[in-house]
Design an enzyme around this catalytic site. Structure first.
Site, PDB file in Angstrom:
ATOM      1  CB  CYS A  41     -14.124   0.968   0.590  1.00  0.00           C
ATOM      2  SG  CYS A  41     -13.544   2.659   0.790  1.00  0.00           S
ATOM      3  CG  ASP A  68     -13.936   6.284  -0.420  1.00  0.00           C
ATOM      4  OD1 ASP A  68     -13.942   6.004   0.802  1.00  0.00           O
ATOM      5  OD2 ASP A  68     -12.895   6.277  -1.101  1.00  0.00           O
ATOM      6  NE  ARG A 125     -10.557  -5.364   0.921  1.00  0.00           N
ATOM      7  CZ  ARG A 125      -9.796  -4.323   1.290  1.00  0.00           C
ATOM      8  NH1 ARG A 125     -10.358  -3.278   1.875  1.00  0.00           N
ATOM      9  NH2 ARG A 125      -8.492  -4.315   1.055  1.00  0.00           N
ATOM     10  CG  HIS A 137      -8.637   0.167  -2.427  1.00  0.00           C
ATOM     11  ND1 HIS A 137      -7.920  -0.983  -2.163  1.00  0.00           N
ATOM     12  CD2 HIS A 137      -9.165   0.559  -1.224  1.00  0.00           C
ATOM     13  CE1 HIS A 137      -8.016  -1.272  -0.879  1.00  0.00           C
ATOM     14  NE2 HIS A 137      -8.750  -0.361  -0.287  1.00  0.00           N
ATOM     15  NE  ARG A 149      -3.865   0.537   2.078  1.00  0.00           N
ATOM     16  CZ  ARG A 149      -5.031   0.526   2.733  1.00  0.00           C
ATOM     17  NH1 ARG A 149      -5.174   1.213   3.845  1.00  0.00           N
ATOM     18  NH2 ARG A 149      -6.058  -0.156   2.272  1.00  0.00           N
ATOM     19  CD  GLN A 193     -13.177  -2.018  -0.258  1.00  0.00           C
ATOM     20  OE1 GLN A 193     -12.361  -1.933   0.644  1.00  0.00           O
ATOM     21  NE2 GLN A 193     -14.375  -2.592  -0.081  1.00  0.00           N
TER      22      GLN A 193
END
Ligand code: CP
Length: 296
Positions: free
Chosen positions: A255, A216, A283, A130, A103, A133
């Site tokens: 998310c 988000d 996830r 992402h 990340r 996700q």
């Protein structure tokens, strides 16, 4: 040559659909208590330039359930924090572990890492994308709505990495995406010319008759110090009333982490149409399926 997962398009649509199918199967295996140690003796290294709860726990717990182990590497506690080049770190880790997740603040860091890595590299989120996700989100949509192709999806909020990931996914999975962002918070121009994507003026225009509503945070990690965005995003909050504009069987995804009182009101995450907790749990299953795929 190793396969990487830096963006969804690194896998074909058939591979992605199989991976989602496997994730659903892995979820059932866990619920049934059936062992599935398909990655015994394998080691995952995880580099986090930015904080994480879901991504880290899903990879760590997932790797353990698959019979392998994981190592958490923070730049603060490694030589990365003292300036060791990313390309050197990539070559060293490839001699010691089997797969790496990174990340990073910049997508270019992840791309450079992968260029120098002989082992699979996973994008655990960047300023641009992402993709992990998205695996969980597509899985959640398939579970709830039966399929992903042809869905009408609304994205309301900041045109940042999650919005751009949904744009990328729309072309791959063949769903229609309506996006409502404040004028100064549209996605990068690179993501503004996709066939299945329509930009609309207001959240209501995006959400009306949609099957899935996605939002988000208004200030993603690394942007918290920027000028207060509350004014720019006024009117872009997801509420139960806004969800009423969607199809009767519509679902809400986020998310997480969420900022109640900003992009979502105080109660909408607990609305029966919200699948955010299921989405976060997915996830785990989707990242396990991804690890299996890349180590195969
Ligand atoms: N959604 C997500 O990536 O959560 P974390 O930042 O907690 O990993």
């Amino acid at each position: 040559m190793s396969r990487h997962f830096l963006r969804l398009s690194d896998l074909s649509v058939d591979e992605l659909n199989s991976l989602i199918e496997r994730a659903i199967e892995l979820k059932r295996l866990i619920q049934d208590g059936s062992p599935h140690q398909t990655c015994a003796n394998k080691t995952l290294a995880m580099i986090f330039e930015l904080s994480s709860t879901r991504t880290r726990v899903a990879f760590e717990a997932g790797m353990a359930q698959l019979g392998g182990q994981s190592i958490f590497l923070s730049p603060r506690d490694t030589q990365l924090g003292r300036g060791e080049p990313i390309k050197d770190t990539a070559r060293v880790l490839a001699k010691m572990v089997d797969i790496v997740m990174i990340r990073a603040k910049d997508q270019s860091t992840i791309d450079e890492f992968a260029t120098y890595s002989d082992i699979p590299v996973i994008n655990g989120m960047s300023d641009e994308l992402h993709p992990c996700q998205l695996l969980a989100d597509i899985m959640t949509i398939v579970e709830a709505q039966g399929e992903i192709e042809g869905q009408k999806i609304a994205f309301v909020g900041d045109g940042y990495n999650m919005c751009q990931s949904f744009i990328e996914a729309s072309g791959i999975f063949g769903f229609h995406l309506k996006i409502a962002t404040p004028p100064d918070y549209r996605p990068s121009t690179k993501y503004c010319a996709y066939n299945n994507v329509e930009f609309v003026e207001s959240p209501v225009d995006a959400v009306r008759n949609s099957d899935v509503v996605v939002t988000d945070v208004w200030s993603s990690m690394g942007h918290e110090d920027e000028a207060d965005r509350t004014k720019a995003f006024d009117g872009f909050q997801i509420t139960s009333k806004l969800l009423d504009q969607a199809d009767q069987s519509a679902i809400l995804l986020h998310c997480l982490p969420a900022h109640r009182g900003e992009e979502v009101d105080e109660s909408v995450l607990d609305d029966p149409r919200s699948l955010v907790w299921e989405e976060s749990g997915n996830r785990l299953h989707s990242q396990k399926a991804l690890i299996e795929f890349l180590l195969r």
